[in-house]
Design an enzyme around this catalytic site. Structure first.
Site, PDB file in Angstrom:
ATOM      1  CE  LYS A  52      -3.799  -2.542   1.963  1.00  0.00           C
ATOM      2  NZ  LYS A  52      -4.469  -3.091   3.128  1.00  0.00           N
ATOM      3  CD  GLN A  96      -3.623  -4.651   6.305  1.00  0.00           C
ATOM      4  OE1 GLN A  96      -3.492  -3.690   5.554  1.00  0.00           O
ATOM      5  NE2 GLN A  96      -4.229  -5.765   5.915  1.00  0.00           N
ATOM      6  CG  ASP A 119      -9.998  -1.128   4.302  1.00  0.00           C
ATOM      7  OD1 ASP A 119      -9.641  -1.442   3.154  1.00  0.00           O
ATOM      8  OD2 ASP A 119      -9.446  -1.550   5.340  1.00  0.00           O
TER       9      ASP A 119
END
Ligand code: NDP
Length: 281
Positions: A52, A96, A119
């Site tokens: 990322k 995460q 997300d």
């Protein structure tokens, strides 16, 4: 058989974002920023987070990784999120997953400002997806739609079978396909006679996490197959949920693993960060 090349498609998305970032830079504007919070030492998470960060660097977006060890408390993490929510220089926040067991993942997801929830897991963004309203859409499902766009495949009136009903892949991708006027079937571990269900589908979306599970009896002749799985085969080699070699000659188009859906997820994360930046004005 057409190979749907996720690496190439994701590169073209990243190149578009890169051009936008360059234009912002040239205009002396503030640049979009993504902050990734990584708690603990999960090996796979370390790799995802590194990828990322690389994605951000490629586009010229700003990025920061906040790391905490396995002992991080929920309060500590909530404080980090609260600070990021109030930081005007931060457009995207991604925590995460998975998190260490002392931390309630849902409480963390719900603490993120929905306008920075790149997300797309916050209940407010899920509601927007459900209601077909503009919001931040989960990256892997959005990536699959971008792949279909890239090969010019229109879902209108098509039979789509999604196997897997997780909140991060199966359910959201089903809603996206429905919004594109597909006839959607969602199958899962309780589905009876799975090959009969999947072999009706013009588009099969495999998201179950079982290596090389889908062989040719699951596939309709000429189907488009999107393989979300990131599994390990008997030789510990990365593979998908679909037995690529077995099905490839029966498909119209198929995504490989690696190099298929995986790279799209990062491209769509960057796209979401740019969208969040624009939404915040
Ligand atoms: P989950 O484990 O959360 O969900 C798996 C789903 O598959 C469940 O709904 C389960 O059914 C169903 N399932 C499991 N086994 C079978 C079976 N034999 N027959 C029918 N249905 C079955 O997985 P995720 O959605 O998180 O991930 C799925 C895969 O996608 C994994 O390999 C994961 O690594 C990968 N992935 C890849 C991403 C990428 O960027 N490429 C991103 C996210 C995930 P039930 O609900 O009945 O238990």
């Amino acid at each position: 058989m057409k190979l749907i090349n996720g690496k190439e498609i994701s590169k073209s998305i990243k190149d578009e974002i890169k051009a936008e970032v360059e234009a912002l830079k040239a205009a002396g504007k503030r640049l979009p920023k993504l902050v990734v919070v990584l708690v603990g030492d999960n090996q796979a998470s370390q790799v995802y987070v590194r990828n990322k960060e690389r994605g951000c660097q490629y586009t010229g977006m700003l990025s920061e990784i906040i790391r905490r060890d396995n002992n991080c408390t929920q309060e500590e993490l909530l404080k980090i999120i609260d600070d990021l929510n109030h930081d005007d220089h931060v457009d995207g926040i991604l925590v995460q997953l998975p998190l260490p067991k002392q931390i309630d993942e849902q409480a963390i997801i719900e603490a993120i400002d929905p306008t920075k929830d790149v997300d797309g897991f916050h209940p407010r963004n899920i509601a927007k997806l459900f209601l077909n309203e503009e919001g931040l859409v989960p990256c892997t499902p959005a990536g699959m739609m971008a792949m279909l766009d890239a090969i010019g495949y229109d879902l209108d009136g098509k039979e789509v079978c999604v196997v897997g009903r997780s909140n991060i892949v199966g359910k959201p991708v089903s809603l996206l396909a429905l919004a594109r006027n597909a006839t959607v079937t969602i199958a899962h571990s309780h589905t009876k006679d799975l090959p009969k269900v999947t072999s009706r589908a013009d588009v099969l979306i495999a998201a179950i996490g079982q290596p090389k599970f889908f062989t040719k009896e699951y596939i309709k002749e000429g189907a488009v197959v999107l393989d979300v799985g990131m599994d390990r085969d008997e030789n510990n080699k990365l593979c998908g949920d679909v037995d690529f070699e077995d099905v490839k000659d029966k498909c119209h188009a198929i995504t490989p693993v690696p190099g298929g859906v995986g790279p799209m997820t990062i491209a769509l994360l960057l796209k979401n960060t740019m969208k969040a930046y624009k939404m915040r004005g």
